[in-house]
Design a protein around this motif. Structure first.
Motif, PDB file in Angstrom:
ATOM      1  N   ASN A  45       0.835  -1.202   0.000  1.00 28.68           N
ATOM      2  CA  ASN A  45       0.000   0.000   0.000  1.00 28.68           C
ATOM      3  C   ASN A  45       0.872   1.255   0.000  1.00 28.68           C
ATOM      4  O   ASN A  45       0.413   2.319  -0.385  1.00 28.68           O
ATOM      5  CB  ASN A  45      -0.959   0.002   1.202  1.00 28.68           C
ATOM      6  CG  ASN A  45      -0.241   0.038   2.526  1.00 28.68           C
ATOM      7  OD1 ASN A  45       0.784  -0.642   2.694  1.00 28.68           O
ATOM      8  ND2 ASN A  45      -0.748   0.795   3.468  1.00 28.68           N
ATOM      9  N   LEU A  46       2.135   1.097   0.418  1.00 28.03           N
ATOM     10  CA  LEU A  46       3.061   2.234   0.452  1.00 28.03           C
ATOM     11  C   LEU A  46       3.816   2.397  -0.874  1.00 28.03           C
ATOM     12  O   LEU A  46       4.692   3.248  -1.003  1.00 28.03           O
ATOM     13  CB  LEU A  46       4.053   2.071   1.611  1.00 28.03           C
ATOM     14  CG  LEU A  46       3.409   1.859   2.999  1.00 28.03           C
ATOM     15  CD1 LEU A  46       4.483   1.658   4.062  1.00 28.03           C
ATOM     16  CD2 LEU A  46       2.516   3.040   3.369  1.00 28.03           C
ATOM     17  N   HIS A  48       4.350   3.360  -4.896  1.00 23.03           N
ATOM     18  CA  HIS A  48       3.823   4.404  -5.786  1.00 23.03           C
ATOM     19  C   HIS A  48       2.465   3.952  -6.337  1.00 23.03           C
ATOM     20  O   HIS A  48       2.296   2.782  -6.687  1.00 23.03           O
ATOM     21  CB  HIS A  48       4.763   4.641  -6.973  1.00 23.03           C
ATOM     22  CG  HIS A  48       6.077   5.260  -6.608  1.00 23.03           C
ATOM     23  ND1 HIS A  48       6.200   6.326  -5.742  1.00 23.03           N
ATOM     24  CD2 HIS A  48       7.342   4.967  -6.991  1.00 23.03           C
ATOM     25  CE1 HIS A  48       7.467   6.654  -5.623  1.00 23.03           C
ATOM     26  NE2 HIS A  48       8.193   5.843  -6.359  1.00 23.03           N
ATOM     27  N   THR A  49       1.549   4.859  -6.466  1.00 22.88           N
ATOM     28  CA  THR A  49       0.153   4.633  -6.901  1.00 22.88           C
ATOM     29  C   THR A  49      -0.670   3.892  -5.843  1.00 22.88           C
ATOM     30  O   THR A  49      -1.847   3.612  -6.065  1.00 22.88           O
ATOM     31  CB  THR A  49       0.001   3.862  -8.244  1.00 22.88           C
ATOM     32  OG1 THR A  49       0.286   2.467  -8.044  1.00 22.88           O
ATOM     33  CG2 THR A  49       0.917   4.419  -9.322  1.00 22.88           C
ATOM     34  N   ALA A 108     -11.468   6.360  -5.452  1.00 25.09           N
ATOM     35  CA  ALA A 108     -10.043   6.603  -5.188  1.00 25.09           C
ATOM     36  C   ALA A 108      -9.183   6.086  -6.345  1.00 25.09           C
ATOM     37  O   ALA A 108      -8.138   6.665  -6.660  1.00 25.09           O
ATOM     38  CB  ALA A 108      -9.621   5.932  -3.881  1.00 25.09           C
ATOM     39  N   MET A 269      -6.279  -2.423   9.889  1.00 27.29           N
ATOM     40  CA  MET A 269      -5.833  -1.018   9.879  1.00 27.29           C
ATOM     41  C   MET A 269      -5.496  -0.546  11.289  1.00 27.29           C
ATOM     42  O   MET A 269      -4.469   0.096  11.516  1.00 27.29           O
ATOM     43  CB  MET A 269      -6.907  -0.131   9.250  1.00 27.29           C
ATOM     44  CG  MET A 269      -7.051  -0.372   7.757  1.00 27.29           C
ATOM     45  SD  MET A 269      -7.998   0.914   6.892  1.00 27.29           S
ATOM     46  CE  MET A 269      -9.670   0.456   7.312  1.00 27.29           C
ATOM     47  N   LEU A 274      -1.766   0.919   9.020  1.00 25.87           N
ATOM     48  CA  LEU A 274      -1.693   1.068   7.573  1.00 25.87           C
ATOM     49  C   LEU A 274      -3.108   1.281   7.030  1.00 25.87           C
ATOM     50  O   LEU A 274      -4.041   0.594   7.461  1.00 25.87           O
ATOM     51  CB  LEU A 274      -1.098  -0.188   6.930  1.00 25.87           C
ATOM     52  CG  LEU A 274       0.342  -0.518   7.302  1.00 25.87           C
ATOM     53  CD1 LEU A 274       0.727  -1.886   6.719  1.00 25.87           C
ATOM     54  CD2 LEU A 274       1.306   0.557   6.822  1.00 25.87           C
ATOM     55  N   LEU A 275      -3.252   2.226   6.109  1.00 27.61           N
ATOM     56  CA  LEU A 275      -4.530   2.393   5.420  1.00 27.61           C
ATOM     57  C   LEU A 275      -4.532   1.435   4.228  1.00 27.61           C
ATOM     58  O   LEU A 275      -3.667   1.520   3.358  1.00 27.61           O
ATOM     59  CB  LEU A 275      -4.680   3.841   4.931  1.00 27.61           C
ATOM     60  CG  LEU A 275      -6.062   4.212   4.409  1.00 27.61           C
ATOM     61  CD1 LEU A 275      -6.999   4.509   5.577  1.00 27.61           C
ATOM     62  CD2 LEU A 275      -5.987   5.436   3.503  1.00 27.61           C
ATOM     63  N   GLY A 307      -3.701   0.121  -1.032  1.00 31.40           N
ATOM     64  CA  GLY A 307      -4.359   1.005  -0.082  1.00 31.40           C
ATOM     65  C   GLY A 307      -5.380   1.944  -0.697  1.00 31.40           C
ATOM     66  O   GLY A 307      -5.790   2.914  -0.052  1.00 31.40           O
ATOM     67  N   ASN A 308      -5.810   1.648  -1.916  1.00 35.34           N
ATOM     68  CA  ASN A 308      -6.754   2.555  -2.582  1.00 35.34           C
ATOM     69  C   ASN A 308      -8.186   2.185  -2.235  1.00 35.34           C
ATOM     70  O   ASN A 308      -8.914   1.588  -3.028  1.00 35.34           O
ATOM     71  CB  ASN A 308      -6.496   2.544  -4.085  1.00 35.34           C
ATOM     72  CG  ASN A 308      -5.139   3.151  -4.409  1.00 35.34           C
ATOM     73  OD1 ASN A 308      -4.777   4.199  -3.866  1.00 35.34           O
ATOM     74  ND2 ASN A 308      -4.366   2.496  -5.246  1.00 35.34           N
ATOM     75  N   ARG A 311     -13.433   5.841   0.270  1.00 39.05           N
ATOM     76  CA  ARG A 311     -13.539   6.675   1.471  1.00 39.05           C
ATOM     77  C   ARG A 311     -14.807   6.330   2.260  1.00 39.05           C
ATOM     78  O   ARG A 311     -14.784   6.272   3.499  1.00 39.05           O
ATOM     79  CB  ARG A 311     -13.565   8.135   1.008  1.00 39.05           C
ATOM     80  CG  ARG A 311     -13.453   9.139   2.094  1.00 39.05           C
ATOM     81  CD  ARG A 311     -13.166  10.519   1.513  1.00 39.05           C
ATOM     82  NE  ARG A 311     -13.188  11.499   2.582  1.00 39.05           N
ATOM     83  CZ  ARG A 311     -12.743  12.750   2.460  1.00 39.05           C
ATOM     84  NH1 ARG A 311     -12.242  13.166   1.309  1.00 39.05           N
ATOM     85  NH2 ARG A 311     -12.801  13.579   3.481  1.00 39.05           N
TER      86      ARG A 311
ATOM     87  N   ASP B  29       4.917  10.197  -3.278  1.00 36.89           N
ATOM     88  CA  ASP B  29       4.865  10.852  -4.598  1.00 36.89           C
ATOM     89  C   ASP B  29       3.758  11.898  -4.642  1.00 36.89           C
ATOM     90  O   ASP B  29       3.893  12.926  -5.296  1.00 36.89           O
ATOM     91  CB  ASP B  29       4.778   9.836  -5.751  1.00 36.89           C
ATOM     92  CG  ASP B  29       3.621   8.872  -5.624  1.00 36.89           C
ATOM     93  OD1 ASP B  29       3.060   8.762  -4.520  1.00 36.89           O
ATOM     94  OD2 ASP B  29       3.271   8.213  -6.613  1.00 36.89           O
ATOM     95  N   LYS B 273      -1.346   6.517   2.612  1.00 37.75           N
ATOM     96  CA  LYS B 273      -1.791   5.163   2.983  1.00 37.75           C
ATOM     97  C   LYS B 273      -1.291   4.760   4.377  1.00 37.75           C
ATOM     98  O   LYS B 273      -1.077   3.583   4.659  1.00 37.75           O
ATOM     99  CB  LYS B 273      -1.385   4.123   1.943  1.00 37.75           C
ATOM    100  CG  LYS B 273      -1.700   4.478   0.509  1.00 37.75           C
ATOM    101  CD  LYS B 273      -3.132   4.872   0.297  1.00 37.75           C
ATOM    102  CE  LYS B 273      -3.400   5.257  -1.161  1.00 37.75           C
ATOM    103  NZ  LYS B 273      -4.735   5.857  -1.307  1.00 37.75           N
TER     104      LYS B 273
END
Lengths: 320, 320
Positions: A45-46, A48-49, A108, A269, A274-275, A307-308, A311, B29, B273
């Motif tokens: 989740n950390l 990129h993207t 997201a 979480m 971590l999200l 992690g996307n 919401r 990023d 995240k």
């Protein structure tokens, strides 16, 4: 089908060096207390993207860009994370990306594609539309999981985690189309031909393309359209490449239902800080429901795929 | 007051080796795109107990345990993170912990203390009750921030981040009682006497004990009781030790209001995240409000102090 080997993994790792985040393998004292053996999180989740997908899509696009016929644009189909990864890599390579996503995609993920300059076509005919765009615009149609370069790129998740933890007893990997587990298992077997580390895939009960493909022995779509709270795992089918990798290198693929995924979502979480999106917690759900036994000793690695999250989903599980 | 120096930091780092998480310095990023210079996150929400506090409390308790008079128990006062850290370290050392917390403490922090076997006394007279417990039970009264060993322990955050990123242009650190920024700034100055890296503290406007102490030149409590959405920063006063460290080593201390903190809360989680508590986002709020200018070049490091957020708070900001 040729399996991704140590050479392909090394080439992918070299290509991606400096272009993707070397994500941490994080200890969780809370989950370690819960299961009585060390639990570690490979925190993609950390990345990129916000998901592992950028490894595979970027590796495949770098491979094609270095070929005799570099693509002038790229298209793919995706619930969102492969789409955002494709847009991210395309921006880095200076070419356009047009991605096909389902109409109900998580906002997201839609925003992530737009952030990196990708065009989105919303459609229920993901594969057909993708091929039409490729034909009409002379774009590369990049398969989001059933491509050897994509699998090798996702395999760098496994290369890194095996460098950081030499002998996990068990690695639990979320399974959609199977690109991630194909790559991770290839990386584990490359450094550990003796198979002391078990690699187990986890699918939603209602989005079980790989379980279906394993049962019938071919990569055909399951009879009902996959749907799950774990939107990132609702691949319409496994592919011939991913099925072959799973058959060769994976110890088991199990399923967990959406209620178990939802139960695991907030608690992962809260425990790990971590999200994450629901797809990322299926490994924890598999341990909690007992469908995967806790090994007697040795670390468990949970691959946290992304992690996307919606919401509204976060708001809902936090408010429970 | 004697300032924490390179030797004290090295001793703390050696004591804590293997006992605390060497947390990652994560690139973002999204925030890099927003501010136009690299933004890195020192993710102490991923620390044991979910906050940096375990570094300082554990270091101080290990120092006392190795002395001629090892404590038979320990007490402290805290909004919660220092309390959980104290309970965690006491469990590791096999001694009891009784901690004083305000009646309105965040439930996640209350649960964290209980998880590690700590006893809680809820009281508005935090300091008085803490000293009474120490007297009655012959426990060590460990100050949650104004103690050289605590400051040196928190300083290992700075030791690690300067090892991972040699020359940040700016480090933004949340400030409550000032233990974290005192330690981080000491670590930065220890490796960089030329002060090319700016270290700036950020406090809530309504919980500004350090700003008040700097203004009057002594560590006296501000006239009004501190209160903020950033509950972890609502220290009732700065201490003589932390004030001296900030005067010597910190470039500036600024304030942000609760609205700016709340605005930054969800967006930091969504962009990075990471699940964080409001105290952890004051650095981002300071950049967004312009109270700290974005440096022309060079990385910005945001110290993400903790992740023990109220579940209802997360639900509320996610639903906005």
């Amino acid at each position: 089908v040729e399996l991704v080997d140590a050479d392909a993994l090394a080439i992918a790792a070299a290509r991606l060096d400096g272009k993707v985040v070397r994500t941490p393998l994080l200890p969780s004292d809370r989950l370690t207390d819960e299961f009585g053996v060390p639990v570690l999180l490979k925190a993609e989740n950390l990345q990129h993207t916000g998901a592992f997908k950028v490894r595979g899509m970027f590796n495949a696009m770098l491979a094609r860009a270095a070929s005799d016929h570099p693509p002038s644009g790229v298209t793919t189909f995706s619930a969102g994370n492969a789409a955002a990864a494709t847009a991210y890599a395309a921006r880095a390579l200076g070419i356009p990306a047009t991605v096909c996503m389902p109409p109900g995609a998580v906002e997201a993920k839609v925003q992530a594609v737009k952030r990196y300059g990708g065009e989105i076509v919303f459609t229920d005919d993901l594969v057909g539309t993708c091929h039409r765009i490729a034909d009409e615009q002379n774009f590369l149609a990049l398969h989001p999981f059933d491509d050897p370069d994509v699998i090798a790129g996702q395999g760098t998740v496994g290369v890194e985690l095996m460098a950081d933890c030499a002998a996990p007893a068990l690695i639990l990997v979320p399974v959609g189309g199977g690109g991630l587990i194909s790559g991770v298992a290839a990386a584990v077997r490359a450094v550990q031909p003796g198979r002391t580390t078990k690699v187990v895939g986890v699918e939603p009960t209602t989005a079980n393309a790989m379980t279906h493909a394993l049962a019938i022995g071919e990569a055909a779509a399951p009879p009902t359209k996959p749907v799950s709270i774990a939107d990132g795992l609702a691949a319409p089918f496994a592919g011939p490449n991913t099925l072959a990798h799973v058959q060769a290198n994976v110890d088991d693929v199990v399923t967990v239902d959406d209620l178990a995924i939802r139960d695991a979502w907030w608690s992962l979480m809260e425990a790990t800080k971590l999200l994450v999106e629901p797809s990322a917690v299926v490994g924890l759900a598999a341990l909690r429901t007992g469908v995967v036994p806790v090994p007697a000793s040795g670390p468990i690695v949970l691959v946290i795929s992304g992690g996307n999250a919606a919401r509204t989903g976060i708001a809902s599980v936090a408010a429970d």
